[in-house]
Design a protein around this motif. Structure first.
Motif, PDB file in Angstrom:
ATOM      1  N   SER A   1     -13.544   5.321   2.843  1.00  0.00           N
ATOM      2  CA  SER A   1     -13.015   4.004   3.194  1.00  0.00           C
ATOM      3  C   SER A   1     -13.949   2.907   2.704  1.00  0.00           C
ATOM      4  O   SER A   1     -13.513   1.879   2.178  1.00  0.00           O
ATOM      5  CB  SER A   1     -12.808   3.938   4.704  1.00  0.00           C
ATOM      6  N   GLN A   2     -15.245   3.157   2.836  1.00  0.00           N
ATOM      7  CA  GLN A   2     -16.232   2.177   2.377  1.00  0.00           C
ATOM      8  C   GLN A   2     -16.095   1.959   0.875  1.00  0.00           C
ATOM      9  O   GLN A   2     -16.093   0.827   0.399  1.00  0.00           O
ATOM     10  CB  GLN A   2     -17.632   2.698   2.730  1.00  0.00           C
TER      11      GLN A   2
ATOM     12  N   THR B   1     -13.099  -0.088  -0.031  1.00  0.00           N
ATOM     13  CA  THR B   1     -13.119  -1.513   0.316  1.00  0.00           C
ATOM     14  C   THR B   1     -14.161  -2.286  -0.481  1.00  0.00           C
ATOM     15  O   THR B   1     -14.010  -3.487  -0.656  1.00  0.00           O
ATOM     16  CB  THR B   1     -13.448  -1.745   1.800  1.00  0.00           C
TER      17      THR B   1
ATOM     18  N   PHE C   1      -4.291   6.918  10.653  1.00  0.00           N
ATOM     19  CA  PHE C   1      -4.052   5.703   9.876  1.00  0.00           C
ATOM     20  C   PHE C   1      -5.326   5.296   9.147  1.00  0.00           C
ATOM     21  O   PHE C   1      -6.381   5.143   9.750  1.00  0.00           O
ATOM     22  CB  PHE C   1      -3.582   4.602  10.836  1.00  0.00           C
ATOM     23  N   LEU C   2      -5.187   5.136   7.831  1.00  0.00           N
ATOM     24  CA  LEU C   2      -6.338   4.760   7.001  1.00  0.00           C
ATOM     25  C   LEU C   2      -5.988   3.451   6.304  1.00  0.00           C
ATOM     26  O   LEU C   2      -5.407   3.459   5.221  1.00  0.00           O
ATOM     27  CB  LEU C   2      -6.581   5.888   5.992  1.00  0.00           C
ATOM     28  N   PRO C   3      -6.294   2.316   6.914  1.00  0.00           N
ATOM     29  CA  PRO C   3      -5.834   1.032   6.362  1.00  0.00           C
ATOM     30  C   PRO C   3      -6.329   0.790   4.942  1.00  0.00           C
ATOM     31  O   PRO C   3      -5.614   0.232   4.118  1.00  0.00           O
ATOM     32  CB  PRO C   3      -6.443  -0.004   7.313  1.00  0.00           C
ATOM     33  N   GLU C   4      -7.553   1.235   4.669  1.00  0.00           N
ATOM     34  CA  GLU C   4      -8.131   0.995   3.345  1.00  0.00           C
ATOM     35  C   GLU C   4      -7.294   1.636   2.252  1.00  0.00           C
ATOM     36  O   GLU C   4      -7.200   1.114   1.137  1.00  0.00           O
ATOM     37  CB  GLU C   4      -9.559   1.550   3.295  1.00  0.00           C
TER      38      GLU C   4
ATOM     39  N   ASN D   1      -4.425  -0.613   1.575  1.00  0.00           N
ATOM     40  CA  ASN D   1      -4.944  -1.789   0.882  1.00  0.00           C
ATOM     41  C   ASN D   1      -5.158  -1.493  -0.595  1.00  0.00           C
ATOM     42  O   ASN D   1      -4.793  -2.276  -1.462  1.00  0.00           O
ATOM     43  CB  ASN D   1      -6.275  -2.237   1.488  1.00  0.00           C
TER      44      ASN D   1
ATOM     45  N   VAL E   1      -5.846  -7.615  -0.507  1.00  0.00           N
ATOM     46  CA  VAL E   1      -7.064  -7.506   0.287  1.00  0.00           C
ATOM     47  C   VAL E   1      -8.228  -7.122  -0.632  1.00  0.00           C
ATOM     48  O   VAL E   1      -8.027  -6.361  -1.575  1.00  0.00           O
ATOM     49  CB  VAL E   1      -6.856  -6.425   1.367  1.00  0.00           C
ATOM     50  N   PRO E   2      -9.415  -7.656  -0.382  1.00  0.00           N
ATOM     51  CA  PRO E   2     -10.566  -7.235  -1.174  1.00  0.00           C
ATOM     52  C   PRO E   2     -10.658  -5.711  -1.187  1.00  0.00           C
ATOM     53  O   PRO E   2     -10.254  -5.088  -0.211  1.00  0.00           O
ATOM     54  CB  PRO E   2     -11.752  -7.853  -0.429  1.00  0.00           C
TER      55      PRO E   2
END
Lengths: 828, 562
Positions: free
Chosen positions: A547-548, A551, A581-584, A587, A608-609
């Motif tokens: 995820s990091q 993003t 749920f993995l929003p990244e 995105n 989103v960035p």
């Protein structure tokens, strides 16, 4: 005294009945009576006033004292003549001489037998006999009267006869008793299991022959009923049950419940398993393994170990093979490969077996070269191609565990990927923890080295991913053996990567995409550890890392984008089971699709960035010409595309773009399926929907992509948009306050609670004092009452006496008077 | 004789030697000049070596200059008053003494010019020594003014010299931040700071007028560095450290008054911020604005224009401008219309990704801590944040979720966002009472009444309007926080746990979000990585056979090994 008793009887009143009047009578009354006396009578007899002594004791004591006194006085000079002890007047010494132990009841029987005749004859003074004689005379009638002498003799005879009869009777009785005893013993032996000692001793000689045999039979290992061979159906069922259990366990962990215990051992036990933790895999036929006629042990110690293991292995060879094939049921190719290998090996083994005898005397050198686990050495000498073949044929069967990473690299260098796998597998087997103490540590290290090796393979250019692919089963097996060490190793890799990324982020604000080795590590993590756990020491950080990266890493080239898509695929894999749920992920996918939008003006969604609505790199996926659409067909992207891409011309570039786009769309579709249960599904996918339906001109895309896109839009719009309002979970109603009194059972009445120990003690003493005081008062009252009664008695006695005497006197006087009067009258 | 002539020495060693020698020679020359006026012409040697190419030589020459002219200033051997031209001096009727002084004064002037030029030299050492030398001259001039001070109102201070120094310091071409940081030590002195500030203002005005308002990044950066290195005194009594002590009426001197300082400071900043700034400069200014600029301004409200402008820019700059605005609103009674509306519109997905996230949420927490906010506003914020949380990274979620919960706790009427029982439930009564209380706040807004009738049992579409800019119109109160419900399925266990809190009534105690504001992803990761006791690590039970297999084969479907 009779007076007093009478008086006291008169005065007895039920209310004042003294519980212990006797005591008073003996103490107080005596004192009272002695009151004005100067002398008193004291009974000097032993123990006269001792109330505690029992009367028997008293008498006995007095008797001994008496005897002692007598003895002292009379027998001072009587040295020899001991006093003869008697029992009922008979000398005890005499009685001792009786051979026949006569029961005392006999004696009493005889003694107690006081027949009328006997008494009459003994004590009647002859009167009785006479009377009898008179009777006899009357009966016989006319018989000559016997003399007294005769009579006595007759009597004696009679009594003697009687005595004999009794004797006989007694003997009979004794005999019967004995018989009874015997019978009893027999019965007893039946009743009690434990045979009497006497019996055992009797049986002793038999023990050696029969009993021993019986026992031997008893202790002998019986051929216990072994579990029957399982039918394939049963095996399948068992397998399924096991999997179901593991699945349930996984679900439980996914929900974040506490893990009770590590239910992770999934070792399949074969029927012949000795359950000693020793697992052998198929290639492990060391005892049969001769290499060019030589026992192919590298070192002598290992040879020894091998010999120890020999028996086990012989029995286990087959079962382990079964096991192996069981475990790898699902993949056919692999199995085939293995079989080939096995055959190969067996073939060579046989060959070796044949050549065993001939080549016995072969040089020592050769053997060493064969056995020593240093392929590198041999490598340097030989030609590349031929050596590969040779190496394959001559692969040693045991390997020392590598001490360092370089050792491992040396060990594996120059081998084909299949052989590398074999080497690792053999290293693992020849260093099984059950074989030697230090092996566990060695293998744990091996896991770390293997991971490092995998990383290195991935960073090579071109990356040797197929070798990694081959090594995966070994890594998995090692991981199953040492979960903790594997966890530590993986954690340190993740931690280091995350740390370096964090550092670059702090300096630059953004970071480069993770390199291929990191992507491989993330994938390996997913293979080794369950990704669906609510919290897992390895997979949770790994997911955070993904995820990091998604993003914070800006997409600046097609390579970056490919890396990003690999990460997205990994993300989807990670959450595919748990549906977390993995929003990244969303995105990034939105951002990727945005890269393909041609007209970036007036967006209906927010990017989103790390993506930007517009900028230098925001047109990465816009096709340069629509021509390429027609020629495009879906192909898998190589993982190496994340590192370098050789896309010289525009058509190539476009093909890559389209492939990326199709991957992205497929991932979006998967996400749609994964997240369809989320309440905010429509809001999560709203940007994608807007983007696909309004901005991404699908006409320019190839047919399959158009279909995919429309499918996604349909899936999103088909989801219900309505939701019921949020409500707290139903709680258990709080019970009303109850007003009924609370009843506490008091078990120790009268005890004052809540005060200190001293207070309680004081209270107790006070109470005791009061009671004593009262008691004393009562006693005193009773005493005085008793005394008063006594005095009254005395007075009354005295009065009565006086009255009696007065009466007497008056009587005598009256008679005197009367006499005198009569005399007077006479005189007249 | 002049070692400067041996300029072109090839080897470094000899150069060093010569430099050493030159130093000795120069100091001897200085001594000679000071000894007798006969050697006055030797001063040219010094000036010549001042322009030398070698660094060491220049530095020693600078030292010599400072020694010489300071001594001359002290002896008052420099001409005072308006300086006549050199030719005039020779021709005019001046005494020999005067002529000498005029001559020396001219040399001094040219020395100062050379030194000012040196301020933009490539070598930092030369720059530094030149600057120090100039400051010594300034101190000397302050003590022994070169001007005629007949009128008592005038205070002696070498303003021209400072102005020239500042002009040169604020270079348009090179980044002088290092030199400026060296200069900071002189700014400790009150009078220097005062005059530097006014010089900066003049300079900025001149330069920016010339550039016609266009952005001059290097120059503005220099100006900003210099301005931000000014540390203002807090109290009048702290004004003690002066370079020049005025003999007469020291107390009346502007440089000795705090409010004058403040005024100059304020003018300087306003003068600087008046012009267009590069975006990065905006950020830099806004970062320090609230604690090193606003408190030292005599009228902080004058900043409102700048802050409003910055706030309008949007993005991170707006977030940063919030801080300054907050100070103004909070301490200076600034009435900012539609502040909350603007704050509401600042909430975009990017707020979770910017560097100043912690600061923003800290401030937002402060802004929304008032219990007098209308409930529709708070609900709008909560709903908006929840919607944005759908795109936020886990570290941000760990801030946002407690943040939303705190909002709901502070405004119990917002509880409908997470608990909207149907009409059958008994709680409807209390809900209506709650709405009744709301109406006191919001009599004018008619939709509140709508809310009462909006309580429905069956599923309904989210009435919240994402694109509505006015929080009063976005119908957040009618909605529920389904987003948080969705986040209960978030992949990170901490987030999922935090989101689970809405299933039960919230506790009374507010969460302290200050601890979570600065948490980084790595720290979050370490929580799992550094777990001391792992009982047993669960393992994957599906046997791994191929690299690309497993987990639904997503990777395997799209990628291949080679």
């Amino acid at each position: 005294m009779s007076w007093g008793e009478k008086a006291s009887m008169m005065w007895v009143c039920p209310v004042y009945l003294d519980p212990k009047p006797s005591i008073r009578k003996e103490t107080l009354l005596k004192e009272y009576k002695q009151k004005n006396r100067c002398s008193k009578f004291i009974d000097r007899r032993f123990g006269e006033y001792d109330t505690k002594m029992a009367p028997e004791d008293k008498i006995l004591q007095r008797f001994t004292m008496e005897r002692q006194r007598v003895h002292e006085k009379k027998d001072v000079y009587n040295l020899n003549e001991e006093e003869e002890l008697t029992h009922y007047g008979q000398s005890l010494a005499e009685m001792e001489k009786f051979n026949d132990v006569v029961n005392s009841d006999d004696e009493s029987e005889e003694k107690g037998l006081l027949s009328a005749e006997l008494t009459a004859s003994h004590f009647g003074g002859g009167g009785g006999l006479l009377r009898k004689k008179a009777l006899g005379e009357e009966e016989e009638g006319g018989q000559r009267a016997k003399s007294r002498q005769e009579l006595i003799e007759e009597l004696i005879q009679k009594s003697k006869q009687e005595k004999r009869e009794r004797q006989v009777q007694r003997e009979e009785a004794q005999e019967l008793t004995e018989k009874l005893d015997q019978d009893w013993k027999n019965i007893q032996s039946l009743m009690v299991k434990k045979t009497p000692k006497a019996d055992k001793q009797e049986e002793k000689p038999k023990l050696e022959e029969y009993d021993m045999m019986v026992r031997e039979l008893g202790f002998e290992m019986k051929a216990q009923p072994s579990e029957k061979m399982k039918t394939p159906e049963e095996l399948a069922k068992e397998e399924r049950e096991k999997l179901q259990k593991l699945e349930a366990d996984r679900l439980r962990r996914m929900m974040g419940e506490e893990v009770v215990e590590g239910a992770q051992s999934q070792i399949h036990f074969s029927a012949d398993d000795l359950n000693d933790g020793f697992v052998l895999d198929k290639h492990d036929k060391k005892t049969l393994a001769y290499q060019d006629g030589k026992w192919n042990m590298g070192e002598e110690e290992e040879e020894e170990e091998e010999e120890d293991e020999a028996e086990d292995e012989e029995g286990e060879g087959e079962s382990s093979e079964e096991q192996e094939s069981d475990a790898e049921e699902d993949e056919v190719e692999e199995e085939e490969e293995e079989e080939e290998e096995e055959e190969e090996e067996e073939g060579s083994g046989e060959d070796d077996g044949h050549s065993d005898l001939e080549s016995e005397q072969e040089s020592e050198n050769e053997e060493e070269e064969e056995a020593s686990p240093k392929p590198k050495k041999t490598l340097s000498k030989e030609e590349v191609k031929a050596q590969q073949e040779a190496a394959k044929a001559e692969l040693p069967y045991t390997f020392a565990a590598p001490e360092s990473y370089n050792d491992l690299k040396d060990m594996l260098r120059g081998h084909t990927s299949d052989n590398q796998r074999l080497i690792v597998a053999r290293t693992q087997k020849s260093n099984h923890p059950s074989l030697a103490v230090g092996n566990k540590l060695k293998l744990q290290k091996l896991f770390g080295f293997l991971l490092e090796y995998i990383g290195e393979l991935a960073t090579r250019s071109p990356p040797e991913l197929s070798t990694i692919d081959k090594l995966i089963p070994e890594v998995y097996a090692l991981c199953q053996m040492f979960p903790d060490a594997a966890c530590k190793a993986m954690q340190s890799i993740l931690g280091d990567a995350a740390h370096s990324m964090e550092e670059t982020l702090e300096v630059k604000g953004h970071a480069a995409f993770p390199t291929l080795d990191m992507l491989i590590y993330l994938k390996v993590t997913a293979l080794l550890f369950p990704t669906s756990d609510f919290r897992h020491p390895v997979t949770t950080p790994a997911l955070l890392f993904i995820s990091q990266a998604l993003t914070k890493c800006p997409v600046r080239s097609l390579q970056d984008l490919t890396s990003g898509l690999v990460l997205c695929s990994l993300g989807v894999e990670y959450v595919s089971f748990s549906k977390r749920f993995l929003p990244e992920l969303i995105n990034f996918l939105v951002g990727t699709l945005h890269l393909a939008v041609q007209d970036k003006a007036s967006l209906g969604y927010i990017v989103v960035p790390p993506f930007r609505a517009s900028g230098k790199y925001s047109d990465l996926l816009v096709l340069s010409s629509s021509e390429s659409c027609r020629s495009w067909s879906k192909k898998s992207l190589p993982l190496s595309a994340t590192q370098q891409l050789d896309l010289g011309n525009d058509p190539d570039r476009d093909t890559h773009r389209l492939t990326c786009l199709s991957t992205c769309l497929d991932l979006v579709k998967r996400c749609c399926l994964l997240y369809k249960d989320l309440p905010s599904f429509t809001h999560i996918f709203q940007p994608i929907r807007t983007l696909l339906s309004k901005h991404l001109s699908t006409q320019t895309l190839p047919e399959p992509l158009q279909e995919l896109s429309s499918e996604i839009v349909e899936a999103i719009s088909s989801m219900p948009v309505t939701q019921s309002a949020l409500v707290f979970d139903k709680r258990k109603p709080i019970p009303l306050k109850l007003l009924t009194p609370k009843i506490v059972e008091v078990l120790d009445y009268g005890k004052k609670r809540g005060s200190t120990r001293e207070e309680r003690e004081k209270e107790r003493l006070k109470h005791k004092y009061k009671r004593e005081f009262k008691g004393a008062l009562r006693e005193i009252r009773k005493d005085s009452r008793f005394l008063a009664r006594e005095k009254l008695n005395e007075v009354m006695n005295r009065d009565a006496e006086r009255k009696r005497k007065v009466k007497e006197l008056m009587g005598s006087l009256a008679t005197q008077e009367g006499e005198w009067k009569s005399l007077k009258r006479k005189k007249k | 004789m002049a070692p400067a002539k041996k300029r072109n020495v090839s080897s470094v060693k000899t150069a060093e030697k010569s430099a050493k020698k030159a130093k000795v020679d120069l100091s001897k020359t200085v001594e000679r000049i000071l000894e007798s006026r006969k050697h006055a012409n030797d001063v040219f040697d010094i000036l010549e070596s001042l322009q030398a190419e070698q660094e060491k030589e220049v530095i020693s020459a600078v030292a010599a200059c400072s020694e010489l002219f300071c001594a001359l200033l002290e002896r008052k051997e420099l001409f005072l008053g308006k300086l006549p031209g050199e030719e005039d001096a020779l021709s005019g009727g001046y005494s020999a003494e005067d002529k000498y002084r005029i001559f020396m004064r001219h040399r001094y002037t040219s020395c100062v010019e050379i030194l000012l030029e040196h301020l933009s030299h490539e070598q930092y050492d030369i720059k530094e020594s030149a600057m120090c030398c100039l400051m010594k001259f300034a101190a000397g001039e302050g003590l022994h003014p070169l001007e005629d001070l007949d009128w008592s109102e005038h205070y002696s201070f070498p303003r021209e010299l400072i102005q020239a120094l500042v002009d040169n310091l604020l270079s348009k071409a090179t980044d002088n931040s290092l030199l400026i940081s060296r200069f900071q030590e002189f700014l400790e002195m009150e009078d220097v700071r005062y005059y530097v500030m006014s010089s900066i203002r003049d300079n900025v005005g001149k330069v920016m007028d010339k550039s016609k308002g266009a952005v001059v990044p290097v120059y503005q950066n220099n100006v900003f560095t210099l301005m931000s290195s000014i540390s203002m005194p807090n109290q009048e009594s702290e004004l003690t450290n002066f370079m020049v002590k005025q003999e007469a009426k020291h107390e009346d001197w502007k440089a000795a008054k705090l409010h004058e300082h403040k005024r100059v400071f304020e003018r300087m900043w306003l003068g600087f911020l008046k012009y267009k700034l590069p975006n990065s400069m905006y950020k830099k200014v806004l970062v320090i604005l609230h604690d090193s600029i606003l408190p030292y301004m005599s009228k902080p409200t004058l900043m409102i224009d700048f802050l409003t402008a910055a706030y309008e820019i949007g993005g991170a700059i707006s977030l940063l401008a919030l801080n300054g605005l907050f100070v103004l609103i909070h301490q200076h009674n600034l009435d900012y219309p539609d502040f909350y509306k603007k704050l509401y519109n600042l909430l975009e997905p990017s707020v979770f990704h910017v560097k100043y996230r912690a600061r923003f949420f800290h401030l937002a927490n402060v802004f929304l801590s008032s219990s007098h906010l209308p409930v529709y506003l708070v609900a709008a914020f909560a709903k908006r944040l929840a919607r944005l949380a759908l795109t936020a990274p886990p570290t941000a979620l760990l801030i946002v979720l407690p943040f939303i919960y705190n909002l709901i706790r502070r405004h119990p009427s917002c509880r409908v966002l997470i608990h909207k029982p149907s009409a059958e439930d008994g709680e409807f009564q209390t809900f209506v009472v709650g709405i009744g209380v709301l109406t006191v706040y919001e009599l004018s807004v008619g939709y509140v009444i709508n809310v009462c009738f909006c309580v429905v049992t069956e599923p309904f579409e989210d009435p919240y309007l994402t694109d509505e800019e006015d929080p009063a119109q976005c119908r957040a109160l009618e909605s529920s926080l389904w987003e948080i419900k969705s986040l209960q399925k978030h992949y990170h266990p901490d987030v999922a746990k935090a989101a689970l809190l809405i299933n039960t009534p919230l506790s009374e105690q507010e969460d302290d979000i200050s601890e979570t504001l600065e948490v980084t992803t790595y720290e979050l990761m370490e929580k799992d990585l550094k777990q001391p006791e792992i009982k047993s690590v669960p393992l994957e039970f599906e046997t791994a056979t191929r690299l690309l297999k497993g987990g639904g084969d997503v990777l395997g479907q799209h990628f291949c090994l080679a």
